[in-house]
Scaffold this active site. Structure first.
Site, PDB file in Angstrom:
ATOM      1  N   GLY A 125       0.831  -1.470  -0.101  1.00 49.13           N
ATOM      2  CA  GLY A 125       0.039  -0.011   0.023  1.00 49.13           C
ATOM      3  C   GLY A 125       0.769   1.305  -0.102  1.00 49.13           C
ATOM      4  O   GLY A 125       1.997   1.221  -0.422  1.00 49.13           O
ATOM      5  N   CYS A 126       0.175   2.465   0.493  1.00 49.19           N
ATOM      6  CA  CYS A 126       0.827   3.873   0.337  1.00 49.19           C
ATOM      7  C   CYS A 126       2.117   3.887   1.212  1.00 49.19           C
ATOM      8  O   CYS A 126       2.992   4.825   0.696  1.00 49.19           O
ATOM      9  CB  CYS A 126      -0.141   4.790   0.750  1.00 49.19           C
ATOM     10  SG  CYS A 126      -1.662   4.729  -0.163  1.00 49.19           S
ATOM     11  N   ASN A 127       2.279   3.123   2.121  1.00 49.36           N
ATOM     12  CA  ASN A 127       3.358   2.942   3.164  1.00 49.36           C
ATOM     13  C   ASN A 127       4.666   2.530   2.459  1.00 49.36           C
ATOM     14  O   ASN A 127       5.643   2.765   2.789  1.00 49.36           O
ATOM     15  CB  ASN A 127       3.160   2.816   4.439  1.00 49.36           C
ATOM     16  CG  ASN A 127       2.604   1.178   4.384  1.00 49.36           C
ATOM     17  OD1 ASN A 127       1.390   1.217   4.215  1.00 49.36           O
ATOM     18  ND2 ASN A 127       3.441   0.219   4.504  1.00 49.36           N
ATOM     19  N   ALA A 128       4.459   1.686   1.512  1.00 50.96           N
ATOM     20  CA  ALA A 128       5.451   0.807   1.088  1.00 50.96           C
ATOM     21  C   ALA A 128       6.591   1.520   0.396  1.00 50.96           C
ATOM     22  O   ALA A 128       7.755   0.821   0.444  1.00 50.96           O
ATOM     23  CB  ALA A 128       4.954  -0.170  -0.418  1.00 50.96           C
ATOM     24  N   MET A 173       2.121   6.706   5.124  1.00 49.45           N
ATOM     25  CA  MET A 173       1.049   5.885   5.801  1.00 49.45           C
ATOM     26  C   MET A 173       0.185   5.032   4.946  1.00 49.45           C
ATOM     27  O   MET A 173       0.170   5.194   3.854  1.00 49.45           O
ATOM     28  CB  MET A 173       0.266   7.014   6.782  1.00 49.45           C
ATOM     29  CG  MET A 173       0.784   8.029   7.527  1.00 49.45           C
ATOM     30  SD  MET A 173       1.726   9.391   6.783  1.00 49.45           S
ATOM     31  CE  MET A 173       0.193  10.298   5.946  1.00 49.45           C
TER      32      MET A 173
END
Length: 379
Positions: A160-163, A366
């Protein structure tokens, strides 16, 4: 849209005593960044019209998102003037086709900015959450770009976006273990390949927020910058911290929607406040391990997760509009680009030309888990 109405002093001038110096040639340097987007961009108002949205509540979500435009890959409208619904096979094909195209361009731009050649690349890490492929983008880009067949590689899928920061940690470790060798990280997110248009508020929030884009960075450890060049300073990556919130593990998901027979994103309405509430402890841990205070940080590059997410993080950390100018600017001009958003902000910081040697920066992402990821860099 948040704007700054008066010039603010450079953050590095606000501290009266110098912060401690943290630097070692063993710490990898970020040499350059390169980004790429599709050719087609749409304003939020255009999307309301193109998608035939009549419900004023849904239209309001698009028009009050602090987003002005997004780069997307949408099918051509059918006879009704509305883009036809794409089945799962078509969405996966879009993920692959657009991913290869965007990733290739981002890598080429990154290497151009770094003054490096394709033949210099020794490691390639590809990051994505908008589809699933086997073999993954690392193998596909090695073939597409003609990289050496002995290039080491990894694929980070589904985080996801934190990756982006999870993967930066992996790439930094590889670079430290192979001093002098060039490593690349490429975030590839064709978010329009993960859209479901069913008219519900759940999918509307997602469809009004995410955009397509790719960002690549080049890293190397064990070397010193060339003092003879006029290039801007390059930051060394000092440390990382993570904070997973297990009680919010279902708050951000990309899973199978049996009613739509497709994979679909889910975002809990409370996620901005959950993430914001955990931002302080994560940053304090990062800075405490380095013996720094928040006043030592001159630059903040926070994931453009959405207006409410940015506001929640800003309030909990006491960040100013100036601190978050690139975060909000990327959201305005691109939407949420998932794992690569913070690198688009990093590119804008470099283009701004305000960074000075010796300054510190914090990177923050995040995403699902739910997770807050941070990294400390020093120019």
């Amino acid at each position: 849209m948040m704007t700054v109405t008066a010039p603010l002093p450079h953050p590095g001038l606000m501290r009266t005593t110098p912060p401690p110096a943290l630097e070692s040639t063993a710490m990898p340097r970020i040499l350059a960044v390169g980004t790429a987007t599709p050719e087609t961009a749409y304003s939020q108002r255009e999307l309301v019209e193109i998608l035939g949205i009549q419900d004023p509540r849904i239209a309001g979500i698009y028009l009050n998102s602090a987003i002005e435009r997004r780069f997307l890959t949408l099918p051509q409208p059918d006879g009704s003037g509305v883009p036809p619904r794409e089945d799962t096979g078509q969405l996966l094909a879009k993920h692959k086709t657009q991913g290869i195209a965007l990733g290739t361009r981002a890598v080429q731009e990154c290497l151009k900015q770094a003054g490096a050649d394709l033949s210099d690349v020794r490691y390639l890490c590809c990051v994505t959450s908008t589809g699933f492929l086997t073999p993954g983008f690392s193998a596909l880009l090695i073939r597409e770009l003609g990289l050496d067949r002995h290039t080491s590689r990894a694929d980070i899928v589904g985080m996801g976006c934190n990756a982006g920061l999870n993967s930066l940690n992996v790439v930094s470790g590889w670079a430290r273990a192979h001093p002098g060798e060039l490593a690349l990280m490429v975030c590839i997110e064709a978010c329009s390949a993960a859209y479901v248009f069913d008219g519900t508020m759940r999918t509307t929030v997602v469809n009004s927020l995410f955009g397509d884009g790719s960002a690549a960075i080049a890293m190397v450890a064990g070397t010193e910058p060339d003092a003879a060049t006029d290039q801007p300073p390059t930051p060394r990556v000092i440390d990382f911290t993570s904070c997973i919130i297990p009680e919010a593990v279902d708050a951000m998901r990309y899973d199978w929607d049996s009613s739509q027979r497709a994979f679909s994103f889910f975002l809990d309405p409370d996620i901005p406040y959950v993430v914001g509430a955990h931002a302080r402890m994560t940053v304090d841990r990062l800075l405490g391990r380095a013996g720094l205070r928040q006043s030592d940080i001159a630059h903040w590059l926070v994931h453009s997760g959405g207006k409410k997410v940015i506001d929640a993080v800003g309030v909990n950390l006491g960040l100013t509009r100036y601190d978050l100018r690139h975060t909000t600017g990327v959201l305005r001009d691109y939407g949420n680009l998932s794992s690569g958003s913070f690198l688009f902000s990093y590119e804008r910081l470099l283009q701004e030309g305000t960074v000075r040697p010796g300054e510190y920066g914090v990177l923050m992402t995040m995403g699902p888990g739910s997770t807050v990821e941070t990294a400390l860099v020093r120019w």
